[in-house]
Design a protein around this motif. Sequence first.
Motif, PDB file in Angstrom:
ATOM      1  N   THR A 133      18.689   5.317  14.387  1.00 32.07           N
ATOM      2  CA  THR A 133      19.200   6.681  14.542  1.00 32.07           C
ATOM      3  C   THR A 133      18.721   7.281  15.860  1.00 32.07           C
ATOM      4  O   THR A 133      17.528   7.246  16.170  1.00 32.07           O
ATOM      5  CB  THR A 133      18.730   7.566  13.377  1.00 32.07           C
ATOM      6  N   ALA A 134      19.655   7.821  16.624  1.00 32.86           N
ATOM      7  CA  ALA A 134      19.312   8.481  17.884  1.00 32.86           C
ATOM      8  C   ALA A 134      19.074   9.967  17.641  1.00 32.86           C
ATOM      9  O   ALA A 134      19.624  10.560  16.702  1.00 32.86           O
ATOM     10  CB  ALA A 134      20.427   8.283  18.896  1.00 32.86           C
ATOM     11  N   PHE A 135      18.256  10.571  18.497  1.00 30.35           N
ATOM     12  CA  PHE A 135      17.962  12.000  18.361  1.00 30.35           C
ATOM     13  C   PHE A 135      17.771  12.610  19.733  1.00 30.35           C
ATOM     14  O   PHE A 135      17.565  11.899  20.727  1.00 30.35           O
ATOM     15  CB  PHE A 135      16.720  12.221  17.495  1.00 30.35           C
ATOM     16  N   LYS A 136      17.856  13.929  19.778  1.00 35.80           N
ATOM     17  CA  LYS A 136      17.673  14.678  21.014  1.00 35.80           C
ATOM     18  C   LYS A 136      16.342  15.421  20.973  1.00 35.80           C
ATOM     19  O   LYS A 136      15.817  15.740  19.909  1.00 35.80           O
ATOM     20  CB  LYS A 136      18.818  15.692  21.215  1.00 35.80           C
ATOM     21  N   GLN A 137      15.816  15.681  22.154  1.00 36.55           N
ATOM     22  CA  GLN A 137      14.582  16.440  22.244  1.00 36.55           C
ATOM     23  C   GLN A 137      14.746  17.794  21.570  1.00 36.55           C
ATOM     24  O   GLN A 137      15.727  18.503  21.792  1.00 36.55           O
ATOM     25  CB  GLN A 137      14.187  16.628  23.704  1.00 36.55           C
ATOM     26  N   GLY A 138      13.796  18.165  20.730  1.00 31.16           N
ATOM     27  CA  GLY A 138      13.835  19.450  20.035  1.00 31.16           C
ATOM     28  C   GLY A 138      14.390  19.367  18.626  1.00 31.16           C
ATOM     29  O   GLY A 138      14.209  20.307  17.842  1.00 31.16           O
ATOM     30  N   GLN A 139      15.063  18.265  18.279  1.00 29.70           N
ATOM     31  CA  GLN A 139      15.547  18.104  16.918  1.00 29.70           C
ATOM     32  C   GLN A 139      14.383  17.809  15.977  1.00 29.70           C
ATOM     33  O   GLN A 139      13.397  17.186  16.361  1.00 29.70           O
ATOM     34  CB  GLN A 139      16.567  16.962  16.826  1.00 29.70           C
ATOM     35  N   ILE A 140      14.525  18.255  14.713  1.00 32.38           N
ATOM     36  CA  ILE A 140      13.521  17.955  13.694  1.00 32.38           C
ATOM     37  C   ILE A 140      13.863  16.595  13.095  1.00 32.38           C
ATOM     38  O   ILE A 140      14.899  16.433  12.451  1.00 32.38           O
ATOM     39  CB  ILE A 140      13.488  19.037  12.607  1.00 32.38           C
ATOM     40  N   ILE A 141      13.007  15.607  13.334  1.00 29.97           N
ATOM     41  CA  ILE A 141      13.280  14.246  12.869  1.00 29.97           C
ATOM     42  C   ILE A 141      13.036  14.122  11.364  1.00 29.97           C
ATOM     43  O   ILE A 141      13.809  13.489  10.648  1.00 29.97           O
ATOM     44  CB  ILE A 141      12.412  13.242  13.643  1.00 29.97           C
ATOM     45  N   PHE A 142      11.969  14.719  10.877  1.00 35.55           N
ATOM     46  CA  PHE A 142      11.735  14.730   9.434  1.00 35.55           C
ATOM     47  C   PHE A 142      10.914  15.954   9.076  1.00 35.55           C
ATOM     48  O   PHE A 142      10.239  16.546   9.919  1.00 35.55           O
ATOM     49  CB  PHE A 142      11.039  13.450   8.950  1.00 35.55           C
ATOM     50  N   GLY A 143      10.995  16.356   7.815  1.00 39.71           N
ATOM     51  CA  GLY A 143      10.229  17.502   7.328  1.00 39.71           C
ATOM     52  C   GLY A 143       9.551  17.176   6.013  1.00 39.71           C
ATOM     53  O   GLY A 143       9.913  16.227   5.318  1.00 39.71           O
TER      54      GLY A 143
END
Length: 366
Positions: A82-92
Amino acid sequence: MSLLLFVFIITRLSNNAKKFDIPEKEQTTELNKYVKVAKVKNDTNHIIIEGTGRIISSRKIDVSAEVQGQLINTGVTLKAGTAFKQGQIIFGIKDTEARLALQARKSIFMNLVANILPDIKIDFSESYDKWKNFFEQIEPEKTLPEIPIINNVKERTFISVKNIFSEYYTIRAEEERLKKYFFVAPFNGSITDVYAETGAIVNPGTRVATIIKTEELEMEMAVDANNIAYVSSGMPVKLFINGLNKNLTGKVIRVGNHINTQTQSVPVYIKIDDTKSINLYNGMYLSAQISAGVINNCFKLPRRALNSRDVFYVEDSILKKTTIDIVFTSSEHVYVKGLQDNTLIAVEPIGSNIALGNKVTPELVK
């Protein structure tokens, strides 16, 4: 009569044998022994350090939970790839209980501040407005405002006795701890490994995932310890993708200060330029050529010409041997010093039928 006939037959046979005699060679011609040689010319030689290496991310992070609770979905699929962008919440991690407890503590703190306002108005009237303003800014659902600056020693003592400072900083610590319930991506990247699925209960220290930065890639290359002195940061590098007709450029950014005891090599790290022009992936192998400067007054020989640290040469048609000083070794050549210009050096292994001291015919190659 019989005797005369016998003598006649013997004489004829003797004459015929002389006619068919095979004359022996008076002299055997010795076979020429050829040796391929090159004429030494000491010069300035550019050296290239070749090798292969694996692409790695400039940043790789193992992310662990810092608090206890249940993993929840935050919009980013917690799966490898899975790709993500800076500032996104990856997990909580579910924070309902912790948030409510913090709000309750802020309410108690509001009560503490409210109780000291009458005394401040009487004893420290000049500070009343700032404490009243501080009280009015406190909201259980929001972060605490900055506590007023106190210059009066008596006022500071009074505030300390009322446990205002201790409770304030305890709440601030709880606010910081509440941020740890959500992990925010520090860069653009992707997830490479997942160790806990959404819905699982995690504890402090539990590994959740491994993430890498995909926009800045490096290559790790092993360089022979004998040649590492020629490598330094900033050197240009040509990179080749195996199987593809596309080349890249880079530069050396770090040189390791430890040696691999099994391979006797030192790791060198190369930053890859313009990674957006072609798809590169973590773990991909590349070939590299480091432009490692020049060596003055040396001669380049094929490695196959070496006999340990010796080389053969031809002088006055006689095969001789000498020890050389090897200053650099590549995959196919050695760079040597100590040879005189115009010396005829053997560039091929000497055959088993030729020994030192034999007379040979040098065959010059380019």
